[in-house]
Design an enzyme around this catalytic site. Sequence first.
Site, mmCIF file in Angstrom:
data_model
loop_
_atom_site.group_PDB
_atom_site.id
_atom_site.type_symbol
_atom_site.label_atom_id
_atom_site.label_comp_id
_atom_site.label_asym_id
_atom_site.label_seq_id
_atom_site.Cartn_x
_atom_site.Cartn_y
_atom_site.Cartn_z
ATOM 1 N N CYS A 92 0.821 -1.206 0.000
ATOM 2 C CA CYS A 92 0.000 0.000 0.000
ATOM 3 C C CYS A 92 0.856 1.256 0.000
ATOM 4 O O CYS A 92 0.707 2.131 -0.822
ATOM 5 C CB CYS A 92 -0.929 -0.004 1.214
ATOM 6 S SG CYS A 92 -1.900 1.499 1.408
ATOM 7 N N CYS A 93 1.775 1.334 0.948
ATOM 8 C CA CYS A 93 2.536 2.569 1.115
ATOM 9 C C CYS A 93 3.627 2.719 0.065
ATOM 10 O O CYS A 93 3.681 3.696 -0.665
ATOM 11 C CB CYS A 93 3.158 2.619 2.507
ATOM 12 S SG CYS A 93 1.946 2.697 3.835
ATOM 13 N N CYS A 175 -4.204 4.974 7.179
ATOM 14 C CA CYS A 175 -5.265 4.126 6.643
ATOM 15 C C CYS A 175 -5.926 3.315 7.748
ATOM 16 O O CYS A 175 -5.292 2.940 8.738
ATOM 17 C CB CYS A 175 -4.689 3.190 5.590
ATOM 18 S SG CYS A 175 -4.046 4.046 4.139
ATOM 19 N N CYS A 178 -4.271 -0.129 8.951
ATOM 20 C CA CYS A 178 -3.015 -0.303 9.689
ATOM 21 C C CYS A 178 -2.757 0.803 10.703
ATOM 22 O O CYS A 178 -1.606 1.076 11.047
ATOM 23 C CB CYS A 178 -1.834 -0.424 8.734
ATOM 24 S SG CYS A 178 -1.687 0.923 7.543
ATOM 25 N N CYS A 197 5.927 5.704 5.741
ATOM 26 C CA CYS A 197 5.291 5.092 4.574
ATOM 27 C C CYS A 197 6.182 5.145 3.343
ATOM 28 O O CYS A 197 5.937 4.449 2.360
ATOM 29 C CB CYS A 197 3.964 5.778 4.274
ATOM 30 S SG CYS A 197 4.124 7.496 3.755
#
Length: 207
Positions: A92-93, A175, A178, A197
């Site tokens: 994601c990051c 988010c 997490c 991130c």
Amino acid sequence: MRGLGETLREAARQHGESAVLLCSFQKEESVLLDELLRLSGGDDVRVVTIDTGVLFPETRETWKAFEKHFGVEIEALDASRNGPSWTGPEDCCQVAKVAALEKALEGAEAWITGIRREQGPTRAETELVETDARRGICKYNPLAFWTEEDLWRRIHERGLPYHPLHDQGYSSIGCATCTQPGDGREGRWAGTDQTECGIHVQDRELT
């Protein structure tokens, strides 16, 4: 308070529409956006957010509250299109979110962040003005020397909107997948060794 007005004025004066304020709707951005609009009227600097597709519902509510209170339209970049479905912060990051940042900064000369020294060891040496050496642009951190107490004093003095999860023990909010309550940035990526991130990890030079 040290740095805020002077640093924002310099960013607007030097870069105008070529500066980007990255907004995550946390307490830092409540103060930054308020001060920026007081200084410039909101016409000089782009305000951009990264929508990861897994934001808290409260984040989306705060997004609307910001636009209503400040009278601005915040440009959204959809990070969920830039990477795989969420399986962990390494996807994601470091893939989607960083890719969205690169798009936000296309053609920009500078970006404005809410980074503060107090947030943790990876940010402890942050200066008001730096050079993002990876991207070759200026990076302004007007709140570098502000404390939590400073932020909340300003928010309450001026009646600024702020993210409701701050009242539930979330100091730093990312988010929904997490982020947990915690002081500083300890609630981010809980249960992993990750502390950033990838957006703010780069070779740094002071200007």
